[in-house]
Design a protein around this motif. Structure first.
Motif, PDB file in Angstrom:
ATOM      1  N   LYS A 138      -5.708 -12.541  -3.239  1.00  0.00           N
ATOM      2  CA  LYS A 138      -6.822 -11.690  -3.663  1.00  0.00           C
ATOM      3  C   LYS A 138      -7.743 -11.402  -2.471  1.00  0.00           C
ATOM      4  N   LEU A 178      -5.929  -9.023  -0.009  1.00  0.00           N
ATOM      5  CA  LEU A 178      -5.801  -7.631  -0.465  1.00  0.00           C
ATOM      6  C   LEU A 178      -7.165  -6.972  -0.613  1.00  0.00           C
ATOM      7  N   ASN A 179      -8.165  -7.780  -0.921  1.00  0.00           N
ATOM      8  CA  ASN A 179      -9.520  -7.279  -1.085  1.00  0.00           C
ATOM      9  C   ASN A 179      -9.538  -6.017  -1.957  1.00  0.00           C
ATOM     10  N   ASN A 180      -8.945  -6.163  -3.142  1.00  0.00           N
ATOM     11  CA  ASN A 180      -8.669  -5.016  -3.992  1.00  0.00           C
ATOM     12  C   ASN A 180      -9.158  -5.336  -5.406  1.00  0.00           C
ATOM     13  N   ALA A 213       0.817  -1.217   0.000  1.00  0.00           N
ATOM     14  CA  ALA A 213       0.000   0.000   0.000  1.00  0.00           C
ATOM     15  C   ALA A 213       0.856   1.275   0.000  1.00  0.00           C
ATOM     16  N   HIS A 217      -8.402  -4.191  -8.187  1.00  0.00           N
ATOM     17  CA  HIS A 217      -7.389  -4.207  -9.250  1.00  0.00           C
ATOM     18  C   HIS A 217      -6.668  -5.548  -9.355  1.00  0.00           C
TER      19      HIS A 217
END
Ligand SMILES: *Cc1c(COP(=O)(O)O)cnc(C)c1O
Length: 232
Positions: free
Chosen positions: A188, A191-193, A150, A195
């Motif tokens: 995934k 990160l819970n993102n 981050a 992108h």
């Protein structure tokens, strides 16, 4: 013996169409790996609509980018040394083989200098061979859990990349791809993102299996461009 040379130089247009149909049906992206191949071969696929091309060598990529159409999306798929990031930072579309924090830092630094956001994939070591680069799974999870990702203002980690063993052993390949897909899903979730959506795995010899195991992006060279001949 000229005919042998020609047989190796033709771009495989029919193979391209066949592979595109398969990949489109599975919603998998194609990176056409053009390393060592001349600009004319790249243009031949460009004319068929292909825009994503993959290169392994920085100098070769820089030369090709300068002389080919500007809407080509250049993927760097080789082993990238930190001191060479600056040459590709102004234009590279996706860097597949990021294998350490030193490289992440340098990519972020050069992205800031170029006033760009650069997309990357973290390379995970999945092959049984010692020679392939990448994080091992434990190192990767430690990096993700550290929260360091981050901190990079100008870099987006879009997913993971892996290279399976150079083998015909389908059971071993399946195990390696399946392991990478599991790691991908785990990261995934952590990160819970939105992108983080790209899993780059599969090459000419193993792409069908890679897709079955969850690949979203394949890197195909010799099936499209013919065998590479480093001697010519
Ligand atoms: C060369 C290369 C490919 C393409 O290999 P083919 O077997 O010719 O399809 C894919 N990924 C990486 C990282 C490569 O170096």
């Amino acid at each position: 013996m000229i005919w042998i040379k020609l047989a190796f130089m033709f771009v495989q247009k029919e193979a391209y169409h066949k592979i595109k149909v398969e990949l489109d049906a599975a919603k998998v992206n194609l990176v056409a790996v053009s390393k060592t191949k001349p600009n004319e071969d790249i243009l031949a696929l460009y004319e068929l609509g292909q825009r994503a091309f993959g290169e392994n060598y920085v100098q070769e990529l820089v030369d090709k980018e300068a002389s080919l159409p500007k809407d080509i999306q250049w993927h760097f798929i080789g082993h990238l040394q930190s001191n060479k990031v600056k040459y590709i930072a102004p234009f590279v579309h996706l860097i597949h083989g990021v294998d350490g924090e030193k490289l992440l830092k340098e990519i972020n630094k050069q992205a800031i200098k170029s006033n760009r956001i650069i997309s990357c994939l973290l390379q995970v070591h999945i092959a049984s061979e010692e020679t392939k680069f990448g994080f091992d799974k434990t190192e990767l999870i430690a990096l993700v859990d550290s929260g360091h990702l981050a901190n990079y203002s100008n870099l987006v980690v879009k997913g993971l990349m892996g290279m399976a063993s150079f083998t015909q052993d389908q059971a071993l390949l399946k195990k390696e791809f399946d392991g990478l897909a599991t790691t991908f899903n785990m990261v995934k979730e952590k990160l819970n993102n939105v992108h983080f959506d790209t899993l780059s795995m599969g090459m000419s010899g193993d792409y069908a299996l890679a897709i079955k195991e969850g690949s979203t992006m394949v890197r195909i060279g010799s099936l499209l461009f013919g065998a590479r001949n480093y001697v010519l």
